[in-house]
Design an enzyme around this catalytic site. Structure first.
Site, PDB file in Angstrom:
ATOM      1  N   SER A 123     -60.786 -33.300 -71.570  1.00 52.07           N
ATOM      2  CA  SER A 123     -60.433 -33.375 -70.146  1.00 52.07           C
ATOM      3  C   SER A 123     -60.653 -32.053 -69.413  1.00 52.07           C
ATOM      4  O   SER A 123     -60.444 -30.968 -69.974  1.00 52.07           O
ATOM      5  CB  SER A 123     -58.955 -33.749 -70.042  1.00 52.07           C
ATOM      6  OG  SER A 123     -58.472 -33.508 -68.753  1.00 52.07           O
ATOM      7  N   GLU A 125     -58.627 -30.985 -67.447  1.00 54.78           N
ATOM      8  CA  GLU A 125     -57.312 -30.331 -67.438  1.00 54.78           C
ATOM      9  C   GLU A 125     -57.283 -29.138 -68.397  1.00 54.78           C
ATOM     10  O   GLU A 125     -56.432 -28.260 -68.272  1.00 54.78           O
ATOM     11  CB  GLU A 125     -56.216 -31.319 -67.851  1.00 54.78           C
ATOM     12  CG  GLU A 125     -55.722 -32.215 -66.743  1.00 54.78           C
ATOM     13  CD  GLU A 125     -54.945 -31.475 -65.670  1.00 54.78           C
ATOM     14  OE1 GLU A 125     -53.932 -30.847 -65.984  1.00 54.78           O
ATOM     15  OE2 GLU A 125     -55.359 -31.528 -64.500  1.00 54.78           O
ATOM     16  N   TYR A 147     -49.855 -31.541 -71.604  1.00 56.01           N
ATOM     17  CA  TYR A 147     -51.009 -32.439 -71.760  1.00 56.01           C
ATOM     18  C   TYR A 147     -52.297 -31.630 -71.946  1.00 56.01           C
ATOM     19  O   TYR A 147     -53.087 -31.885 -72.867  1.00 56.01           O
ATOM     20  CB  TYR A 147     -51.126 -33.357 -70.528  1.00 56.01           C
ATOM     21  CG  TYR A 147     -52.432 -34.122 -70.469  1.00 56.01           C
ATOM     22  CD1 TYR A 147     -52.609 -35.296 -71.192  1.00 56.01           C
ATOM     23  CD2 TYR A 147     -53.502 -33.665 -69.685  1.00 56.01           C
ATOM     24  CE1 TYR A 147     -53.807 -36.000 -71.142  1.00 56.01           C
ATOM     25  CE2 TYR A 147     -54.703 -34.360 -69.629  1.00 56.01           C
ATOM     26  CZ  TYR A 147     -54.853 -35.528 -70.360  1.00 56.01           C
ATOM     27  OH  TYR A 147     -56.050 -36.209 -70.305  1.00 56.01           O
TER      28      TYR A 147
HETATM   29  P1  NAP Z   1     -54.999 -44.596 -69.614  1.00 59.48           P
HETATM   30  O1  NAP Z   1     -55.374 -45.626 -68.602  1.00 59.48           O
HETATM   31  O2  NAP Z   1     -53.682 -43.934 -69.508  1.00 59.48           O
HETATM   32  O3  NAP Z   1     -55.097 -45.297 -71.066  1.00 59.48           O
HETATM   33  C1  NAP Z   1     -54.539 -44.699 -72.196  1.00 59.48           C
HETATM   34  C2  NAP Z   1     -54.656 -45.658 -73.364  1.00 59.48           C
HETATM   35  O4  NAP Z   1     -54.078 -45.046 -74.533  1.00 59.48           O
HETATM   36  C3  NAP Z   1     -53.923 -47.005 -73.178  1.00 59.48           C
HETATM   37  O5  NAP Z   1     -54.731 -48.038 -73.687  1.00 59.48           O
HETATM   38  C4  NAP Z   1     -52.665 -46.827 -74.053  1.00 59.48           C
HETATM   39  O6  NAP Z   1     -52.147 -48.059 -74.536  1.00 59.48           O
HETATM   40  C5  NAP Z   1     -53.272 -46.028 -75.206  1.00 59.48           C
HETATM   41  N1  NAP Z   1     -52.262 -45.351 -76.037  1.00 59.48           N
HETATM   42  C6  NAP Z   1     -51.275 -44.517 -75.626  1.00 59.48           C
HETATM   43  N2  NAP Z   1     -50.557 -44.096 -76.689  1.00 59.48           N
HETATM   44  C7  NAP Z   1     -51.092 -44.667 -77.783  1.00 59.48           C
HETATM   45  C8  NAP Z   1     -50.800 -44.613 -79.169  1.00 59.48           C
HETATM   46  N3  NAP Z   1     -49.762 -43.899 -79.651  1.00 59.48           N
HETATM   47  N4  NAP Z   1     -51.572 -45.310 -80.036  1.00 59.48           N
HETATM   48  C9  NAP Z   1     -52.602 -46.074 -79.569  1.00 59.48           C
HETATM   49  N5  NAP Z   1     -52.923 -46.176 -78.265  1.00 59.48           N
HETATM   50  C10 NAP Z   1     -52.178 -45.466 -77.379  1.00 59.48           C
HETATM   51  O7  NAP Z   1     -56.091 -43.449 -69.677  1.00 59.48           O
HETATM   52  P2  NAP Z   1     -57.598 -43.419 -69.094  1.00 59.48           P
HETATM   53  O8  NAP Z   1     -57.561 -42.930 -67.698  1.00 59.48           O
HETATM   54  O9  NAP Z   1     -58.284 -44.689 -69.430  1.00 59.48           O
HETATM   55  O10 NAP Z   1     -58.208 -42.224 -69.960  1.00 59.48           O
HETATM   56  C11 NAP Z   1     -58.805 -42.464 -71.232  1.00 59.48           C
HETATM   57  C12 NAP Z   1     -58.819 -41.161 -72.014  1.00 59.48           C
HETATM   58  O11 NAP Z   1     -59.581 -40.177 -71.323  1.00 59.48           O
HETATM   59  C13 NAP Z   1     -57.441 -40.528 -72.250  1.00 59.48           C
HETATM   60  O12 NAP Z   1     -57.478 -39.886 -73.495  1.00 59.48           O
HETATM   61  C14 NAP Z   1     -57.339 -39.502 -71.141  1.00 59.48           C
HETATM   62  O13 NAP Z   1     -56.442 -38.472 -71.515  1.00 59.48           O
HETATM   63  C15 NAP Z   1     -58.774 -39.028 -71.075  1.00 59.48           C
HETATM   64  N6  NAP Z   1     -59.239 -38.522 -69.784  1.00 59.48           N
HETATM   65  C16 NAP Z   1     -59.089 -39.283 -68.666  1.00 59.48           C
HETATM   66  C17 NAP Z   1     -59.593 -38.822 -67.464  1.00 59.48           C
HETATM   67  C18 NAP Z   1     -59.469 -39.633 -66.197  1.00 59.48           C
HETATM   68  O14 NAP Z   1     -59.687 -39.069 -65.125  1.00 59.48           O
HETATM   69  N7  NAP Z   1     -59.175 -40.932 -66.289  1.00 59.48           N
HETATM   70  C19 NAP Z   1     -60.266 -37.585 -67.422  1.00 59.48           C
HETATM   71  C20 NAP Z   1     -60.419 -36.856 -68.595  1.00 59.48           C
HETATM   72  C21 NAP Z   1     -59.916 -37.337 -69.776  1.00 59.48           C
HETATM   73  P3  NAP Z   1     -51.056 -48.921 -73.699  1.00 59.48           P
HETATM   74  O15 NAP Z   1     -51.848 -49.836 -72.826  1.00 59.48           O
HETATM   75  O16 NAP Z   1     -50.319 -49.611 -74.787  1.00 59.48           O
HETATM   76  O17 NAP Z   1     -50.223 -47.953 -72.913  1.00 59.48           O
HETATM   77  O1  G4F Z   2     -53.916 -38.068 -60.193  1.00 59.20           O
HETATM   78  P1  G4F Z   2     -53.248 -37.004 -60.973  1.00 59.20           P
HETATM   79  O2  G4F Z   2     -51.931 -37.329 -61.556  1.00 59.20           O
HETATM   80  O3  G4F Z   2     -54.293 -36.522 -62.055  1.00 59.20           O
HETATM   81  P2  G4F Z   2     -54.444 -35.182 -62.929  1.00 59.20           P
HETATM   82  O4  G4F Z   2     -53.170 -34.472 -63.099  1.00 59.20           O
HETATM   83  O5  G4F Z   2     -55.586 -34.413 -62.346  1.00 59.20           O
HETATM   84  O6  G4F Z   2     -54.846 -35.778 -64.353  1.00 59.20           O
HETATM   85  C1  G4F Z   2     -55.806 -36.825 -64.477  1.00 59.20           C
HETATM   86  O7  G4F Z   2     -57.090 -36.265 -64.603  1.00 59.20           O
HETATM   87  C2  G4F Z   2     -57.290 -35.463 -65.775  1.00 59.20           C
HETATM   88  C3  G4F Z   2     -58.719 -34.929 -65.722  1.00 59.20           C
HETATM   89  O8  G4F Z   2     -58.716 -33.704 -65.030  1.00 59.20           O
HETATM   90  C4  G4F Z   2     -57.052 -36.330 -66.998  1.00 59.20           C
HETATM   91  F1  G4F Z   2     -57.288 -35.614 -68.133  1.00 59.20           F
HETATM   92  C5  G4F Z   2     -55.628 -36.857 -66.984  1.00 59.20           C
HETATM   93  O9  G4F Z   2     -55.435 -37.723 -68.106  1.00 59.20           O
HETATM   94  C6  G4F Z   2     -55.432 -37.665 -65.702  1.00 59.20           C
HETATM   95  O10 G4F Z   2     -56.260 -38.798 -65.770  1.00 59.20           O
HETATM   96  O11 G4F Z   2     -53.025 -35.716 -60.030  1.00 59.20           O
HETATM   97  C7  G4F Z   2     -54.079 -35.109 -59.329  1.00 59.20           C
HETATM   98  C8  G4F Z   2     -53.528 -34.062 -58.357  1.00 59.20           C
HETATM   99  C9  G4F Z   2     -52.552 -33.068 -59.004  1.00 59.20           C
HETATM  100  O12 G4F Z   2     -52.895 -31.766 -58.587  1.00 59.20           O
HETATM  101  C10 G4F Z   2     -51.197 -33.436 -58.437  1.00 59.20           C
HETATM  102  O13 G4F Z   2     -50.286 -32.345 -58.271  1.00 59.20           O
HETATM  103  O14 G4F Z   2     -52.783 -34.743 -57.347  1.00 59.20           O
HETATM  104  C11 G4F Z   2     -51.609 -33.997 -57.074  1.00 59.20           C
HETATM  105  N1  G4F Z   2     -50.607 -34.904 -56.504  1.00 59.20           N
HETATM  106  C12 G4F Z   2     -50.058 -34.762 -55.264  1.00 59.20           C
HETATM  107  N2  G4F Z   2     -49.155 -35.732 -55.050  1.00 59.20           N
HETATM  108  C13 G4F Z   2     -50.048 -35.967 -57.097  1.00 59.20           C
HETATM  109  C14 G4F Z   2     -49.126 -36.486 -56.180  1.00 59.20           C
HETATM  110  N3  G4F Z   2     -50.246 -36.525 -58.311  1.00 59.20           N
HETATM  111  C15 G4F Z   2     -49.527 -37.640 -58.623  1.00 59.20           C
HETATM  112  N4  G4F Z   2     -49.734 -38.234 -59.833  1.00 59.20           N
HETATM  113  N5  G4F Z   2     -48.603 -38.167 -57.759  1.00 59.20           N
HETATM  114  C16 G4F Z   2     -48.357 -37.629 -56.528  1.00 59.20           C
HETATM  115  O15 G4F Z   2     -47.519 -38.117 -55.760  1.00 59.20           O
END
Ligand code: NAP
Ligand code: G4F
Length: 322
Positions: A123, A125, A147
């Site tokens: 990520s 992050e 995280y």
């Molecule tokens: P998400 O919607 O939160 O999905 C997370 C998945 O992990 C869900 O299917 C959840 O299952 C499963 N999970 C959680 N704990 C588990 C465990 N102990 N054993 C097995 N499965 C488990 O996340 P996403 O946005 O699709 O992201 C996918 C991956 O990319 C994650 O690793 C995230 O950290 C990473 N990532 C995401 C972003 C982004 O912007 N979306 C960016 C960079 C990296 P349940 O349905 O049962 O909760």
């Molecule tokens: O949407 P966010 O919660 O995503 P964040 O923290 O960037 O993390 C997501 O992206 C990562 C990749 O860079 C993934 F690895 C991670 O698993 C996840 O998918 O927050 C984005 C920004 C933050 O700066 C937060 O402070 O939005 C700001 N924010 C402002 N108001 C808020 C809010 N975030 C959330 N969730 N809720 C608010 O009300």
């Protein structure tokens, strides 16, 4: 027919990746953890085309069993505790799943079938308090949340297993990617869903935290192709995926409210509860390595992303109130 296991198939990315791999002719096995309620909403439409198997990143033997039973060519590790604020409330669980879970899966592959190709969901992050702008594969990490710290561990253990055991193990450093399937607690979906509820007269405000944070937001459907391309590479290598553009949360609000003819300033309320103990202020990718070497390019731009999320939530919320 190639076979792939996706951990986290019930999540946003898992569902898009499953669709993508099915279209490529893969047999798709989705690993899910046991829960008292069914969480298959995002894969409901393809449930007959995939195989669901139980396993948990906490549990080593369940991972060994899954790899042993299916002997996949490819494993995509998308499972994680992925919500940044929760990682301050549950830092140990986040470390167990998001960090050590990666080692457990790599161990299962090493012991059962080291020929398996492995993708780790790293990520942006990890860049946290970014030491250079834009961020690329060589940018040093400075995580700002439990995280982010856990993801740094997951990243380096993937690199380490590649170098120690010669596994085809790669890490995709993905910047934020969003969609109508994004969880409601993440800021983009919170905004698109909030806009829909305000437009339809259900609520009159949207409470958010820091509006000045900037992210490189792309469309999740584009990013799963990049994951697959990384596993088709001739040699295992890590890549950054992002758009190269950055926007603030405030700009996301402006565009989302404007899409339905409203002024965000009249509805958005800043609430200290949504501020974080340590913020990531600015993320923006340099995706040039992925573009040059993998031919990967995002197709959906920022405006299109916001519009498609708001349109989808308008439809969803109208159906719910009908
Ligand atoms: P998400 O919607 O939160 O999905 C997370 C998945 O992990 C869900 O299917 C959840 O299952 C499963 N999970 C959680 N704990 C588990 C465990 N102990 N054993 C097995 N499965 C488990 O996340 P996403 O946005 O699709 O992201 C996918 C991956 O990319 C994650 O690793 C995230 O950290 C990473 N990532 C995401 C972003 C982004 O912007 N979306 C960016 C960079 C990296 P349940 O349905 O049962 O909760
Ligand atoms: O949407 P966010 O919660 O995503 P964040 O923290 O960037 O993390 C997501 O992206 C990562 C990749 O860079 C993934 F690895 C991670 O698993 C996840 O998918 O927050 C984005 C920004 C933050 O700066 C937060 O402070 O939005 C700001 N924010 C402002 N108001 C808020 C809010 N975030 C959330 N969730 N809720 C608010 O009300």
């Amino acid at each position: 027919m190639p076979r792939a296991i996706i951990t986290g198939i019930t999540g946003q990315d898992g569902s898009y990746l499953a669709e993508f791999l099915l279209n490529k002719g893969y047999e798709v096995i989705g690993m899910v953890r046991r829960s008292s309620t069914i969480t298959f909403e995002r894969v409901h439409h393809i449930q007959d085309a995939i195989t669901i198997v139980q396993g948990d990143l906490h549990d080593q033997s369940s991972l060994v069993d899954v790899i042993e039973q299916y002997r996949p060519e490819e494993v995509y590790n998308l499972a994680a505790q992925s919500f940044v604020p929760t990682s301050w409330n549950q830092p140990v669980l986040t470390g167990e799943v998001t960090a050590l879970g990666v080692t457990r899966l790599l161990e299962a592959i090493r012991l059962v079938n080291p020929e398996t190709r492995f993708y780790q969901a790293s990520s942006s992050e990890m860049f946290g308090k970014a030491v250079e702008v834009p961020q690329r594969e060589t940018t040093p990490f400075y995580p700002r949340s439990p995280y982010g710290v856990a993801k740094v561990y997951g990243h380096w253990i993937t690199v380490n297993y590649r170098e120690s055991y010669d596994l085809f193990a790669v890490s995709g450093i993905l910047f934020n990617h969003e969609s109508p399937r994004r969880g409601l607690e993440f800021v983009t979906r919170k905004i698109s869903h909030g806009v829909a509820r305000i437009k339809l007269g259900l609520v009159d405000s949207l409470r958010l935290g820091n509006l000045e944070a900037r992210r490189d937001w792309g469309y999740a459907g584009d990013y799963v192709e990049g994951m697959w391309l990384m596993l088709q590479n001739a040699t295992p290598k890590d890549y950054v995926l992002g758009t190269g553009e950055t926007h603030s949360v405030r700009e996301f609000c402006e565009v989302a409210f404007r899409h339905v003819g409203l002024d965000y300033d009249k509805y958005v309320v800043q609430d200290q509860r949504y501020y974080r103990p340590a913020e990531v202020d600015l993320l923006v990718a340099d995706p040039s390595r992925a573009q040059t070497e993998l031919g990967w390019k995002p197709k959906v731009n920022f405006q299109e992303l916001v519009s498609l999320m708001v349109e989808s939530d308008l439809k969803l919320v109208s159906q719910e109130v009908r």
